[in-house]
Scaffold this active site. Sequence first.
Site, PDB file in Angstrom:
ATOM      1  N   ASP A 140     -48.449  -4.014  -1.025  1.00  0.00           N
ATOM      2  CA  ASP A 140     -48.599  -3.158   0.158  1.00  0.00           C
ATOM      3  C   ASP A 140     -50.021  -2.627   0.296  1.00  0.00           C
ATOM      4  OD1 ASP A 140     -45.902  -3.503   0.300  1.00  0.00           O
ATOM      5  OD2 ASP A 140     -45.401  -1.379   0.448  1.00  0.00           O
ATOM      6  N   ASP A 141     -50.334  -2.222   1.517  1.00  0.00           N
ATOM      7  CA  ASP A 141     -51.529  -1.438   1.866  1.00  0.00           C
ATOM      8  C   ASP A 141     -52.836  -2.208   1.990  1.00  0.00           C
ATOM      9  OD1 ASP A 141     -49.619   0.487   1.652  1.00  0.00           O
ATOM     10  OD2 ASP A 141     -50.622   1.701   0.147  1.00  0.00           O
TER      11      ASP A 141
ATOM     12  N   HIS B 262     -46.951  -3.272   7.988  1.00  0.00           N
ATOM     13  CA  HIS B 262     -46.848  -2.010   7.227  1.00  0.00           C
ATOM     14  C   HIS B 262     -47.503  -0.877   8.041  1.00  0.00           C
ATOM     15  CE1 HIS B 262     -45.916   0.166   3.611  1.00  0.00           C
ATOM     16  NE2 HIS B 262     -47.160   0.338   3.202  1.00  0.00           N
TER      17      HIS B 262
ATOM     18  N   HIS C 240     -50.905   3.566   8.610  1.00  0.00           N
ATOM     19  CA  HIS C 240     -50.332   4.115   7.370  1.00  0.00           C
ATOM     20  C   HIS C 240     -50.606   5.618   7.277  1.00  0.00           C
ATOM     21  CE1 HIS C 240     -49.127   4.243   3.111  1.00  0.00           C
ATOM     22  NE2 HIS C 240     -48.688   3.016   3.263  1.00  0.00           N
TER      23      HIS C 240
ATOM     24  N   HIS D  66     -49.367  -2.820  -5.228  1.00  0.00           N
ATOM     25  CA  HIS D  66     -50.371  -2.544  -4.186  1.00  0.00           C
ATOM     26  C   HIS D  66     -51.649  -3.306  -4.502  1.00  0.00           C
ATOM     27  CE1 HIS D  66     -47.567   0.811  -3.876  1.00  0.00           C
ATOM     28  NE2 HIS D  66     -47.953   0.928  -2.620  1.00  0.00           N
TER      29      HIS D  66
HETATM   30 ZN   LIG Z   1     -47.911   1.716   1.831  1.00  0.00          ZN
END
Ligand SMILES: [Zn+2]
Length: 257
Positions: free
Chosen positions: A73-74, A123, A127, A218
């Site tokens: 993620d991210d 995502h 964020h 991540h």
């Molecule tokens: Zn995230």
Amino acid sequence: MLTHRSNTAFLLSGILLWLGIRFFYPVSAFFLLIPVLVWLALAVTGSFSVRWNYHLQARHENPASEHIALTFDDGPTPYTAEVLDLLKEHGQKATFFLIGRQVEKYPELVKRMLTEGHTVGNHTYSHARNTGFMNVRQMEEEIRAADRAIRAVISRKVKFYRPPYGVTNPSVKKAVQYTGHTVMGWSIRSLDTVIRQEEKILDRIFRRLKPGRVILLHDTSERSVNVLRELLDKLGEKALRSVSLDELFTIEAYEEI
Ligand SMILES: [Zn+2]
């Protein structure tokens, strides 16, 4: 499984019960607090834990599969290149949940993900820390803006969505109904952005590692890259293969445009 709807039904039953008893006995209003507090505690926990499926149905694992799924993620970030190098070296596939704003900064890395056989998902665009407090319209725009950013680079519309911080609520539920995304959770949270020691993160993952599981990592720090390096060695020893989420669940990751 407890859902927001059934929790609220319990609350209403509790209030009705209190009203019923009060009709016959002078019962204190204090007892009304009990169902309210229980409702609140469950609602807060359910909202922060996507695995509960409290607000919406998300996919967390596939026990029928003999593979696992690494997810990141991210990103993309400058660390993503190292993650891709490692995955390539070990011949493993992963799914990347991208932040729209980051996609605009590092489009080449997103192209590389697809070229090397990985899958990408949404995502949100920014964020934002207040994601959990957005109304339906704001939430929908966050998701659609990320879709647009990704589509501008790969010319495909992604179907998978993962909520930031794993937070779900009625706004997120409505927004994904409108956008038509499949919500993806996880079954192993590495806590690689929280725990400082790499060994502890690895230990946490290894204790939970079994076929069918979805691991949340991540691609945002050297620590996560180091964890991945060790993890990939371990997967090799156990002859475990990481596949993308579309392969793990046998569903489509992209929509025709
Ligand atoms: Zn995230």
